[in-house]
Design a protein around this motif. Sequence first.
Motif, PDB file in Angstrom:
ATOM      1  N   ALA A  40      46.143  16.220  74.938  1.00 17.53           N
ATOM      2  CA  ALA A  40      45.786  15.151  74.004  1.00 17.53           C
ATOM      3  C   ALA A  40      44.868  14.158  74.696  1.00 17.53           C
ATOM      4  O   ALA A  40      45.173  13.681  75.790  1.00 17.53           O
ATOM      5  CB  ALA A  40      47.052  14.451  73.510  1.00 17.53           C
ATOM      6  N   VAL A  41      43.754  13.853  74.059  1.00 18.12           N
ATOM      7  CA  VAL A  41      42.813  12.885  74.629  1.00 18.12           C
ATOM      8  C   VAL A  41      42.544  11.795  73.608  1.00 18.12           C
ATOM      9  O   VAL A  41      42.777  11.981  72.405  1.00 18.12           O
ATOM     10  CB  VAL A  41      41.491  13.555  75.072  1.00 18.12           C
ATOM     11  N   ASP A  42      42.028  10.661  74.109  1.00 15.17           N
ATOM     12  CA  ASP A  42      41.933   9.511  73.221  1.00 15.17           C
ATOM     13  C   ASP A  42      40.540   9.238  72.660  1.00 15.17           C
ATOM     14  O   ASP A  42      40.317   8.231  71.995  1.00 15.17           O
ATOM     15  CB  ASP A  42      42.453   8.246  73.928  1.00 15.17           C
ATOM     16  N   SER A  43      39.594  10.129  72.947  1.00 15.09           N
ATOM     17  CA  SER A  43      38.257   9.895  72.402  1.00 15.09           C
ATOM     18  C   SER A  43      37.451  11.182  72.343  1.00 15.09           C
ATOM     19  O   SER A  43      37.756  12.172  73.020  1.00 15.09           O
ATOM     20  CB  SER A  43      37.498   8.883  73.273  1.00 15.09           C
ATOM     21  N   GLY A  44      36.398  11.131  71.533  1.00 14.60           N
ATOM     22  CA  GLY A  44      35.496  12.272  71.424  1.00 14.60           C
ATOM     23  C   GLY A  44      34.826  12.560  72.751  1.00 14.60           C
ATOM     24  O   GLY A  44      34.630  13.717  73.141  1.00 14.60           O
ATOM     25  N   LEU A  45      34.526  11.489  73.442  1.00 16.44           N
ATOM     26  CA  LEU A  45      33.851  11.639  74.726  1.00 16.44           C
ATOM     27  C   LEU A  45      34.729  12.391  75.713  1.00 16.44           C
ATOM     28  O   LEU A  45      34.285  13.325  76.389  1.00 16.44           O
ATOM     29  CB  LEU A  45      33.513  10.249  75.273  1.00 16.44           C
ATOM     30  N   ARG A  46      35.982  11.981  75.756  1.00 16.55           N
ATOM     31  CA  ARG A  46      36.916  12.667  76.665  1.00 16.55           C
ATOM     32  C   ARG A  46      37.117  14.121  76.245  1.00 16.55           C
ATOM     33  O   ARG A  46      37.313  14.998  77.082  1.00 16.55           O
ATOM     34  CB  ARG A  46      38.267  11.955  76.693  1.00 16.55           C
ATOM     35  N   ALA A  47      37.071  14.339  74.947  1.00  9.87           N
ATOM     36  CA  ALA A  47      37.213  15.715  74.460  1.00  9.87           C
ATOM     37  C   ALA A  47      36.047  16.564  74.973  1.00  9.87           C
ATOM     38  O   ALA A  47      36.246  17.686  75.461  1.00  9.87           O
ATOM     39  CB  ALA A  47      37.256  15.736  72.938  1.00  9.87           C
ATOM     40  N   ILE A  89      40.789  22.874  68.124  1.00  5.22           N
ATOM     41  CA  ILE A  89      40.624  21.439  68.329  1.00  5.22           C
ATOM     42  C   ILE A  89      41.047  20.739  67.050  1.00  5.22           C
ATOM     43  O   ILE A  89      40.609  21.103  65.955  1.00  5.22           O
ATOM     44  CB  ILE A  89      39.162  21.093  68.660  1.00  5.22           C
ATOM     45  N   ILE A  90      41.913  19.749  67.209  1.00  7.59           N
ATOM     46  CA  ILE A  90      42.302  18.955  66.045  1.00  7.59           C
ATOM     47  C   ILE A  90      41.928  17.509  66.346  1.00  7.59           C
ATOM     48  O   ILE A  90      42.311  16.948  67.372  1.00  7.59           O
ATOM     49  CB  ILE A  90      43.800  19.134  65.699  1.00  7.59           C
ATOM     50  N   THR A  91      41.142  16.934  65.473  1.00  9.90           N
ATOM     51  CA  THR A  91      40.614  15.605  65.764  1.00  9.90           C
ATOM     52  C   THR A  91      40.740  14.644  64.593  1.00  9.90           C
ATOM     53  O   THR A  91      40.619  15.023  63.427  1.00  9.90           O
ATOM     54  CB  THR A  91      39.138  15.678  66.206  1.00  9.90           C
ATOM     55  N   ASP A  92      40.996  13.400  64.932  1.00  8.92           N
ATOM     56  CA  ASP A  92      41.002  12.339  63.950  1.00  8.92           C
ATOM     57  C   ASP A  92      39.560  12.124  63.499  1.00  8.92           C
ATOM     58  O   ASP A  92      38.616  12.333  64.277  1.00  8.92           O
ATOM     59  CB  ASP A  92      41.565  11.057  64.596  1.00  8.92           C
ATOM     60  N   TYR A  93      39.395  11.701  62.257  1.00  8.76           N
ATOM     61  CA  TYR A  93      38.029  11.506  61.763  1.00  8.76           C
ATOM     62  C   TYR A  93      37.467  10.192  62.276  1.00  8.76           C
ATOM     63  O   TYR A  93      36.370  10.124  62.818  1.00  8.76           O
ATOM     64  CB  TYR A  93      38.052  11.499  60.230  1.00  8.76           C
ATOM     65  N   CYS A  94      38.242   9.127  62.059  1.00 11.57           N
ATOM     66  CA  CYS A  94      37.782   7.786  62.365  1.00 11.57           C
ATOM     67  C   CYS A  94      38.213   7.320  63.727  1.00 11.57           C
ATOM     68  O   CYS A  94      39.367   6.965  63.921  1.00 11.57           O
ATOM     69  CB  CYS A  94      38.327   6.836  61.334  1.00 11.57           C
ATOM     70  N   MET A  95      37.265   7.329  64.634  1.00 15.90           N
ATOM     71  CA  MET A  95      37.564   6.815  65.966  1.00 15.90           C
ATOM     72  C   MET A  95      36.399   5.939  66.402  1.00 15.90           C
ATOM     73  O   MET A  95      35.261   6.191  66.012  1.00 15.90           O
ATOM     74  CB  MET A  95      37.726   7.979  66.958  1.00 15.90           C
ATOM     75  N   PRO A  96      36.682   4.930  67.201  1.00 15.59           N
ATOM     76  CA  PRO A  96      35.573   4.107  67.698  1.00 15.59           C
ATOM     77  C   PRO A  96      34.709   4.929  68.645  1.00 15.59           C
ATOM     78  O   PRO A  96      35.153   5.922  69.212  1.00 15.59           O
ATOM     79  CB  PRO A  96      36.282   2.976  68.450  1.00 15.59           C
ATOM     80  N   GLY A  97      33.465   4.540  68.796  1.00 11.98           N
ATOM     81  CA  GLY A  97      32.569   5.322  69.656  1.00 11.98           C
ATOM     82  C   GLY A  97      32.148   6.563  68.904  1.00 11.98           C
ATOM     83  O   GLY A  97      31.523   6.490  67.861  1.00 11.98           O
TER      84      GLY A  97
END
Lengths: 149, 224
Positions: free
Chosen positions: B57-64, B87-95
């Motif tokens: 589990a990672v906290d950002s798209g960048l880290r992904a 890959i399962i990702t939240d839609y709304c993330m900062p950055g």
Amino acid sequence: MDVVQLKRQLIAFTELLFGEGFLDEQFNQLQQLQDENNPNFVAEVATLFFEDSERILNELANNLDKQSVDFKKVDAHVHQLKGSSSSIGAQRVQRVCIIFRNFCNERNVEGCLKCLQQLKHEYALVKSKLEALFSLEQQILAAGGSPSI
Amino acid sequence: MARNGAFPRRRASEGADWLDLCQANVEEAHVLAVDDSLVDRKVIERLLKISSFKVTAVDSGLRALQFLGLDGKKSPIDFHSLKVDLIITDYCMPGMTGYELLKRIKGSSALREIPVVVMSSENVVARIDRCLEEGAEDFIVKPVKLSDVRRLKDYMVRGCQPNSGGKNHQKRKQLHGSATSSSSPLPSVSSSRSRSPLVDTPAAPCSPSSLESPTRRLRMTSCE
């Protein structure tokens, strides 16, 4: 109090929390994820929720205290809280967040401030209810029983 | 692009790999979960583990992207050993938003075969379409439930073709059925996706500044 009585209390209390809308189905989902290998899962999620919420409530107070309110920022914070309250099943908190976002959208500072007060209130309520719930579970465990309903 | 019918993340040439996959236990599938919310990350991680997935589990798209080796720092050899199956990702993330992450993944020859599922708290047709068009396999409305996660196995076990973007009519019809648009008067039948009557969001993917006009309905729709 013996285990049987404690369990009855737990069931009654849980029903009350659901009945009054403090918790919704998502809370049940989380309880299903708890087992012998992860006996404190729900309490752990709740702790994260409490920390997150308190941080956000502080940010909201700061942001709404400004001469010129940045509604984008305020909305972003409320959105975060809406998300986390939804994930734990804290329904009343989530509902206030929805109303709060409407006020952000309308750039209504007074409305936002009222919502902030309501949020603080609802958050304090659900926090104390959840803590009471976890405490009951601990008592059942201590009395040699298993809290799972 | 030619499809070989093999599992999404494998190259066509490798017969032995295909056999491995046939025998591969779903239990070994490795999911990369991306969400900026600490609470949600904890929940999705548990949901995935209890469903017998391995989880990062990672906290950002960048880290992904860093994890996937798309940030240019890892060599292709390093990347292949990570073996992300979904890959399962939240839609709304900062950055970087989940949508942007999806685009980056589908735009990469190394990664595009990995199925991507998008999560969002808003059940909006335009957003669902956008994701499916970009190649997402599915769109899950938050809060995520056990039944949602169990469905993820479908994207790995059946060896289904990764969404070729825009052609996923069936999936789109299914999701539209429970999502709402401005033209639909009522939320549809109780499925896990229908929660509230929402108006289509015309705005940019993930900007909280896309504050909507007062004519929209009760519940908030502006992106998160």
